[in-house]
Design a protein around this motif. Structure first.
Motif, mmCIF file in Angstrom:
data_model
loop_
_atom_site.group_PDB
_atom_site.id
_atom_site.type_symbol
_atom_site.label_atom_id
_atom_site.label_comp_id
_atom_site.label_asym_id
_atom_site.label_seq_id
_atom_site.Cartn_x
_atom_site.Cartn_y
_atom_site.Cartn_z
ATOM 1 N N GLU A 189 -61.630 79.853 -29.555
ATOM 2 C CA GLU A 189 -61.421 81.300 -29.702
ATOM 3 C C GLU A 189 -61.076 81.720 -31.128
ATOM 4 N N ARG A 190 -60.897 80.745 -32.021
ATOM 5 C CA ARG A 190 -60.400 81.109 -33.351
ATOM 6 C C ARG A 190 -61.493 81.347 -34.382
ATOM 7 N N ALA A 191 -62.562 80.572 -34.275
ATOM 8 C CA ALA A 191 -63.524 80.631 -35.382
ATOM 9 C C ALA A 191 -64.973 80.629 -34.906
ATOM 10 N N ALA A 212 -65.450 84.090 -39.756
ATOM 11 C CA ALA A 212 -66.791 83.795 -40.311
ATOM 12 C C ALA A 212 -66.591 83.844 -41.815
ATOM 13 N N LEU A 213 -66.252 82.696 -42.376
ATOM 14 C CA LEU A 213 -65.870 82.636 -43.795
ATOM 15 C C LEU A 213 -66.841 81.736 -44.550
ATOM 16 N N GLY A 214 -67.028 82.039 -45.817
ATOM 17 C CA GLY A 214 -67.850 81.177 -46.660
ATOM 18 C C GLY A 214 -69.194 80.888 -46.010
ATOM 19 N N GLN A 216 -65.895 85.880 -48.038
ATOM 20 C CA GLN A 216 -66.539 84.881 -48.920
ATOM 21 C C GLN A 216 -65.456 84.444 -49.906
ATOM 22 N N PRO A 217 -64.601 83.502 -49.469
ATOM 23 C CA PRO A 217 -63.431 83.148 -50.293
ATOM 24 C C PRO A 217 -63.668 82.037 -51.313
ATOM 25 N N GLU A 218 -64.942 81.762 -51.646
ATOM 26 C CA GLU A 218 -65.230 80.591 -52.495
ATOM 27 C C GLU A 218 -64.543 80.642 -53.845
ATOM 28 N N VAL A 225 -67.333 80.083 -37.720
ATOM 29 C CA VAL A 225 -67.384 78.941 -38.641
ATOM 30 C C VAL A 225 -66.512 79.313 -39.840
ATOM 31 N N ALA A 226 -65.504 78.479 -40.150
ATOM 32 C CA ALA A 226 -64.592 78.806 -41.259
ATOM 33 C C ALA A 226 -65.093 78.305 -42.594
ATOM 34 N N GLY A 227 -66.409 78.088 -42.700
ATOM 35 C CA GLY A 227 -66.975 77.749 -44.005
ATOM 36 C C GLY A 227 -67.587 76.369 -44.061
ATOM 37 N N ALA A 228 -68.064 76.049 -45.243
ATOM 38 C CA ALA A 228 -68.497 74.674 -45.479
ATOM 39 C C ALA A 228 -67.253 73.799 -45.370
ATOM 40 N N ASP A 229 -67.461 72.508 -45.087
ATOM 41 C CA ASP A 229 -66.299 71.630 -44.943
ATOM 42 C C ASP A 229 -65.717 71.313 -46.324
ATOM 43 N N ILE A 230 -64.549 71.892 -46.592
ATOM 44 C CA ILE A 230 -63.956 71.786 -47.930
ATOM 45 C C ILE A 230 -63.578 70.337 -48.249
ATOM 46 N N LYS A 231 -63.234 69.573 -47.198
ATOM 47 C CA LYS A 231 -62.832 68.181 -47.450
ATOM 48 C C LYS A 231 -64.014 67.388 -48.027
ATOM 49 N N GLU A 232 -65.224 67.713 -47.585
ATOM 50 C CA GLU A 232 -66.413 67.010 -48.102
ATOM 51 C C GLU A 232 -66.759 67.448 -49.537
ATOM 52 N N PRO A 276 -63.905 72.464 -33.174
ATOM 53 C CA PRO A 276 -62.803 73.428 -33.172
ATOM 54 C C PRO A 276 -61.592 72.957 -33.978
ATOM 55 N N GLU A 277 -61.420 71.634 -34.070
ATOM 56 C CA GLU A 277 -60.257 71.105 -34.804
ATOM 57 C C GLU A 277 -60.359 71.415 -36.299
ATOM 58 N N ALA A 278 -61.580 71.688 -36.780
ATOM 59 C CA ALA A 278 -61.769 72.065 -38.197
ATOM 60 C C ALA A 278 -62.303 73.493 -38.273
ATOM 61 N N LEU A 279 -61.974 74.286 -37.276
ATOM 62 C CA LEU A 279 -62.462 75.677 -37.195
ATOM 63 C C LEU A 279 -63.980 75.742 -37.401
HETATM 64 N N1 COA Z 1 -63.241 72.998 -44.207
HETATM 65 C C1 COA Z 1 -62.571 71.959 -43.692
HETATM 66 N N2 COA Z 1 -61.534 72.111 -42.839
HETATM 67 C C2 COA Z 1 -61.177 73.361 -42.517
HETATM 68 C C3 COA Z 1 -61.829 74.496 -43.038
HETATM 69 C C4 COA Z 1 -62.914 74.270 -43.908
HETATM 70 N N3 COA Z 1 -63.641 75.283 -44.414
HETATM 71 N N4 COA Z 1 -61.226 75.598 -42.544
HETATM 72 C C5 COA Z 1 -60.239 75.173 -41.743
HETATM 73 N N5 COA Z 1 -60.189 73.825 -41.725
HETATM 74 C C6 COA Z 1 -59.270 72.965 -41.008
HETATM 75 C C7 COA Z 1 -57.914 72.930 -41.674
HETATM 76 O O1 COA Z 1 -57.900 71.996 -42.719
HETATM 77 C C8 COA Z 1 -57.030 72.528 -40.517
HETATM 78 O O2 COA Z 1 -57.169 71.155 -40.292
HETATM 79 P P1 COA Z 1 -55.861 70.193 -40.268
HETATM 80 O O3 COA Z 1 -55.099 70.677 -39.063
HETATM 81 O O4 COA Z 1 -56.444 68.825 -40.126
HETATM 82 O O5 COA Z 1 -55.157 70.440 -41.552
HETATM 83 C C9 COA Z 1 -57.685 73.231 -39.313
HETATM 84 O O6 COA Z 1 -59.015 73.518 -39.708
HETATM 85 C C10 COA Z 1 -57.015 74.543 -38.959
HETATM 86 O O7 COA Z 1 -56.979 75.364 -40.096
HETATM 87 P P2 COA Z 1 -55.604 75.984 -40.696
HETATM 88 O O8 COA Z 1 -55.836 76.259 -42.136
HETATM 89 O O9 COA Z 1 -54.451 75.108 -40.343
HETATM 90 O O10 COA Z 1 -55.519 77.318 -39.852
HETATM 91 P P3 COA Z 1 -54.830 78.686 -40.278
HETATM 92 O O11 COA Z 1 -54.805 79.517 -39.058
HETATM 93 O O12 COA Z 1 -53.561 78.437 -40.991
HETATM 94 O O13 COA Z 1 -55.848 79.346 -41.330
HETATM 95 C C11 COA Z 1 -58.000 79.967 -42.205
HETATM 96 C C12 COA Z 1 -57.155 79.707 -40.944
HETATM 97 C C13 COA Z 1 -59.448 80.167 -41.752
HETATM 98 C C14 COA Z 1 -57.507 81.217 -42.924
HETATM 99 C C15 COA Z 1 -57.896 78.758 -43.154
HETATM 100 O O14 COA Z 1 -58.205 77.594 -42.394
HETATM 101 C C16 COA Z 1 -58.828 78.776 -44.330
HETATM 102 O O15 COA Z 1 -58.580 79.493 -45.286
HETATM 103 N N6 COA Z 1 -59.912 77.977 -44.277
HETATM 104 C C17 COA Z 1 -60.831 77.838 -45.368
HETATM 105 C C18 COA Z 1 -61.725 79.027 -45.486
HETATM 106 C C19 COA Z 1 -62.629 78.892 -46.686
HETATM 107 O O16 COA Z 1 -62.201 78.876 -47.825
HETATM 108 N N7 COA Z 1 -63.942 78.812 -46.401
HETATM 109 C C20 COA Z 1 -64.928 78.740 -47.431
HETATM 110 C C21 COA Z 1 -65.263 77.334 -47.733
HETATM 111 S S1 COA Z 1 -66.494 77.272 -48.991
#
Ligand code: COA
Length: 259
Positions: free
Chosen positions: A59-61, A108-110, A132-134, A63-70, A22-25
């Motif tokens: 309650e927020r996500a 449910a992104l990416g 699909q915000p890639e 899955v917010a996508g693949a892990d962008i940090k990786e 949940p900490e990384a959605l």
């Molecule tokens: N990969 C890695 N970490 C992610 C992530 C992802 N796809 N989506 C969210 N997180 C992390 C954030 O980095 C943040 O971590 P931090 O507190 O250590 O910085 C935490 O989850 C919470 O996200 P945050 O962006 O602070 O929440 P928000 O409410 O402001 O925004 C979103 C929510 C979903 C709109 C935004 O997180 C976002 O745009 N995420 C990426 C979506 C994306 O592009 N997905 C496709 C990837 S290919």
């Protein structure tokens, strides 16, 4: 296997997999993907399961996508290898011979939208958001999104979602055919369970054949009509077909044997 990033629970034959970061959605990092891979390739036995629900923790996500940090450590070879591995996993989910339903409780992104699309059905809570915000990152949906989104909602809308990167809400997703049902937030799993319970009263062999034959429509190496004829033939000689047809004639409930 001891899972650290997913929670697997089983109740009455229904398995619920919760992606638990949940900490990384609930972003799909390598560990989440390899745990899902291990579960689907080594532990999920369709004959022993009524259905699978995939959901996200919190309650927020979903899955917010693949892990962008990786993503930052990828090169061409690694990216292709990763894409191939995830495609193999998502195809396995899609081909699972019992229903797999995504219970979408938030973003449910990416890769999250792509995982949901690999499931057979999608139930969205009213607050769910899809996208699909890639292109915002300079990449494209690499986990099947360019193909499955077109299959589900058609080329025009799929291109709009992928090119603009804009999110859509649950109701719009339903009107486009991306999700099957929208329910009150928090009720996604209950609705998914209700559907799986219904399907569990049907012939398990027929359920499996429907799934693989429908998938054949999208498989360019197969002729779906031919697959359907063969599946029709295969089912016609099963004990379950005799049982189902006899139960109808005798006005009683069928008792499936799975053979
Ligand atoms: N990969 C890695 N970490 C992610 C992530 C992802 N796809 N989506 C969210 N997180 C992390 C954030 O980095 C943040 O971590 P931090 O507190 O250590 O910085 C935490 O989850 C919470 O996200 P945050 O962006 O602070 O929440 P928000 O409410 O402001 O925004 C979103 C929510 C979903 C709109 C935004 O997180 C976002 O745009 N995420 C990426 C979506 C994306 O592009 N997905 C496709 C990837 S290919």
């Amino acid at each position: 296997m001891l899972y650290k990033n997913i929670i697997i629970e089983s109740d009455n034959g229904i398995v619920t997999i919760t992606i638990n970061r949940p900490e990384a959605l609930n972003a799909l990092n390598r560990e989440v993907l390899s745990e899902l891979d291990h579960y689907f390739f080594n532990e999920a036995i369709a004959a022993e399961i009524a259905g699978i629900i995939i959901t996200g923790s919190g309650e927020r996500a979903f899955v917010a996508g693949a892990d962008i940090k990786e993503f930052l450590s990828l090169d061409q070879e690694k990216a292709e290898a990763m894409g191939r591995k995830v495609h193999r996993l998502f195809s396995k989910i899609e081909q699972f011979r019992k229903p797999v339903i995504a219970a979408i409780n938030g973003f449910a992104l990416g890769g999250g939208c792509e995982l949901a699309m690999a499931c057979h059905m999608r139930i969205a809570g009213s607050k769910a958001r899809f996208g699909q915000p890639e292109v915002n990152l300079g990449i494209l949906p690499g986990y099947g999104g360019t193909q499955r989104l077109v299959q589900l909602i058609g080329k025009g809308k799929a291109l709009e979602m992928m090119l603009t990167a804009e999110m859509i809400g649950a109701e719009e997703a339903r009107s486009l055919g991306l999700v099957n049902h929208v329910v009150e937030a928090g009720q996604e799993i209950n609705k998914a369970k209700e559907i799986i319970m219904n399907i569990s009263t049907k012939s398990p062999l027929a359920v499996g054949e429907v799934i693989s034959t429908v998938n054949a429509f999208f498989d360019k190496t197969k002729n779906g009509f031919e697959e359907e004829i063969k599946a029709f033939g295969r089912l016609s000689v099963t004990a379950d077909f005799r049982e189902g047809a006899s139960a109808f004639v005798q006005k009683r409930k069928a008792e499936w044997k799975g053979r």
